[in-house]
Design a protein around this motif. Structure first.
Motif, short mmCIF file in Angstrom:
data_model
loop_
_atom_site.label_atom_id
_atom_site.label_comp_id
_atom_site.label_asym_id
_atom_site.label_seq_id
_atom_site.Cartn_x
_atom_site.Cartn_y
_atom_site.Cartn_z
N LYS A 60 0.80 -1.01 0.00
CA LYS A 60 -0.09 0.05 0.07
C LYS A 60 0.90 1.34 0.07
O LYS A 60 0.19 2.41 0.10
N GLY A 61 1.89 1.08 -0.14
CA GLY A 61 3.08 2.49 -0.18
C GLY A 61 3.77 2.40 1.13
O GLY A 61 3.23 1.97 2.07
N SER A 62 4.68 3.14 1.39
CA SER A 62 5.47 3.39 2.64
C SER A 62 4.71 4.08 3.58
O SER A 62 5.02 3.84 4.74
N PHE A 86 -8.31 -17.09 9.16
CA PHE A 86 -6.80 -17.57 8.94
C PHE A 86 -6.25 -16.44 8.58
O PHE A 86 -6.43 -15.38 7.70
N ILE A 87 -5.19 -15.97 9.48
CA ILE A 87 -4.63 -14.53 9.49
C ILE A 87 -3.26 -14.57 9.27
O ILE A 87 -2.46 -14.47 10.43
N PRO A 88 -2.46 -15.13 8.16
CA PRO A 88 -0.98 -15.23 8.03
C PRO A 88 -0.22 -13.95 8.02
O PRO A 88 -0.84 -12.83 7.71
N ASP A 89 1.04 -13.82 8.27
CA ASP A 89 1.77 -12.71 7.80
C ASP A 89 1.51 -12.49 6.17
O ASP A 89 1.81 -13.46 5.45
N PHE A 90 1.71 -11.27 5.87
CA PHE A 90 1.55 -11.09 4.36
C PHE A 90 2.68 -11.74 3.67
O PHE A 90 2.66 -12.06 2.59
N ALA A 91 3.86 -11.42 4.37
CA ALA A 91 5.20 -12.10 3.77
C ALA A 91 5.20 -13.51 3.34
O ALA A 91 5.82 -13.93 2.50
N MET A 96 3.42 -16.11 -3.32
CA MET A 96 2.81 -17.32 -3.96
C MET A 96 2.07 -16.92 -5.14
O MET A 96 1.44 -15.94 -5.41
N SER A 97 1.99 -17.89 -6.10
CA SER A 97 1.14 -17.72 -7.51
C SER A 97 -0.23 -17.74 -7.04
O SER A 97 -0.63 -18.31 -6.29
N PRO A 98 -1.13 -17.29 -8.04
CA PRO A 98 -2.63 -17.02 -7.58
C PRO A 98 -3.23 -18.75 -7.49
O PRO A 98 -3.82 -18.88 -6.54
N GLU A 99 -2.50 -19.53 -8.36
CA GLU A 99 -3.03 -20.91 -8.36
C GLU A 99 -2.77 -21.72 -7.04
O GLU A 99 -3.37 -22.39 -6.23
N ASP A 100 -1.34 -21.33 -6.42
CA ASP A 100 -0.87 -21.84 -5.32
C ASP A 100 -1.68 -21.29 -3.95
O ASP A 100 -2.06 -22.18 -2.98
N ASN A 126 2.86 -9.87 -6.92
CA ASN A 126 2.72 -8.48 -7.57
C ASN A 126 1.27 -8.24 -7.82
O ASN A 126 1.03 -7.52 -8.78
N ALA A 127 0.46 -8.75 -6.85
CA ALA A 127 -1.14 -8.36 -7.04
C ALA A 127 -1.50 -8.69 -8.60
O ALA A 127 -2.39 -7.98 -9.26
N ALA A 128 -1.03 -9.85 -9.13
CA ALA A 128 -1.13 -9.99 -10.49
C ALA A 128 -2.58 -10.57 -10.91
O ALA A 128 -2.89 -10.35 -12.13
#
Length: 309
Positions: A60-62, A86-91, A96-100, A126-128
């Motif tokens: 979301k920017g710095s 389910f609330i993981p670290d975003f990192a 992960m690929s969208p499929e994964d 990359n929010a692809a």
């Protein structure tokens, strides 16, 4: 509400999972969460939420500061009726690929049969991947995707950016209108310098997470549920310039009429009106007089005027 850990796999009952960052659990977010709950009820599934630890989101920017801490977000998600989250670290998921992500998280961890997201939701490295791409992936994995339209106020899309701006400006009424609930401060009551007690205005002190959006320093009308009863209060958010030089922001709430011991307890304080900005007084006598005036102003309001949301 059960918080699922990474690697966990739900057996048996499937879920209808709401998907998003949900940093404010505002009206737009709740439309997604409520749709998941609706689909769960119709299809014999458990309502679930797949979200991310807001402090770890770095797309979301710095200057990004989430509306709420994860602690507050979880309280609000439970209030919305989520049975699993389910609330993981975003990192842990951002590369992960969208499929994964769909296969390992949505299908694997959550056993989702139905997935719900907002129109502008993007995910994957990359929010692809867009909601349209997610729909295709879900279909291949035996899941159904529901996409929820924007929620608007006076024709303008409700978004976290506007809410963060209102909060930082002290326009808590406008923020609350878009949130759909009164802004919440969640946290353990900690010991302060006890100056308020010596002035006959004892306070419940809570730390303010500096990684989250910071409300404008000042005095707010507030309330909290304590021991099963609603108590009105006044909350000062700031650094106490008259009596403290540490510069550490705190929320200090005085509840007239409450005399119990709440040190160490987790409480939720709700703000519903901005009274005045934080001021540096010449001495504690001036401070005491102003606090007394603030208390009278808040407590003189009709009980009917207290918005309990």
């Amino acid at each position: 509400m059960i918080e699922l850990s990474p690697g966990f796999k739900m057996d048996g009952r499937g879920t209808a999972a709401a998907l998003g960052i949900f940093d404010g659990v505002h009206r737009g977010h709740r439309a997604v969460i409520d749709k998941a709950a609706e689909e769960a009820e119709k299809n014999g599934l458990a309502p679930a939420v797949c979200t991310f630890k807001t402090g770890t989101v770095n797309t979301k920017g710095s200057g990004y500061r989430p509306i709420y801490s994860d602690e507050t977000k979880l309280v609000l998600l439970e209030k919305e009726g989520a049975e699993y989250v389910f609330i993981p670290d975003f990192a842990d998921v951002r590369d992960m690929s969208p499929e994964d992500f769909a296969e390992k998280i949505l299908r694997g961890v959550l056993n989702a049969r139905i997935v719900v997201c907002g129109r502008d939701f993007r995910f994957g490295k990359n929010a692809a991947c867009s909601a349209e791409g997610l729909k295709e992936i879900c279909g291949r994995l035996g899941m159904r995707l529901c996409v929820v339209d924007d929620v608007t106020e006076k024709g303008i899309r409700i978004c976290s950016a506007d809410i963060r701006r209102y909060i930082s400006e002290g326009d808590i009424k406008s923020a609350n209108l878009l949130l759909g609930h009164n802004y919440a401060i969640t946290g353990k009551v900690i010991h302060g310098n006890c100056l308020g007690r010596t002035m006959n205005f004892p306070t419940a002190n809570q730390s303010m997470p500096e990684k989250n959006v910071m409300p404008r320093f000042g005095v707010y009308a507030s309330y909290a549920e304590l021991d099963g009863k609603i108590y009105r209060g006044i909350t000062n958010i700031g650094v106490k310039p008259t009596v403290d030089s540490s510069g550490i922001p705190l929320a200090e709430t005085h509840f007239p009429g409450f005399s119990g011991d709440i040190y160490g307890r987790e409480i939720v304080v709700r703000l519903y009106d901005f009274i005045r900005p934080e001021i540096r007084f010449n001495n504690t006598d001036e401070l005491r007089a102003q606090i007394n005036s603030d208390v009278k102003r808040v407590m003189s309001a009709s009980e009917a005027a207290l918005p309990l949301i």
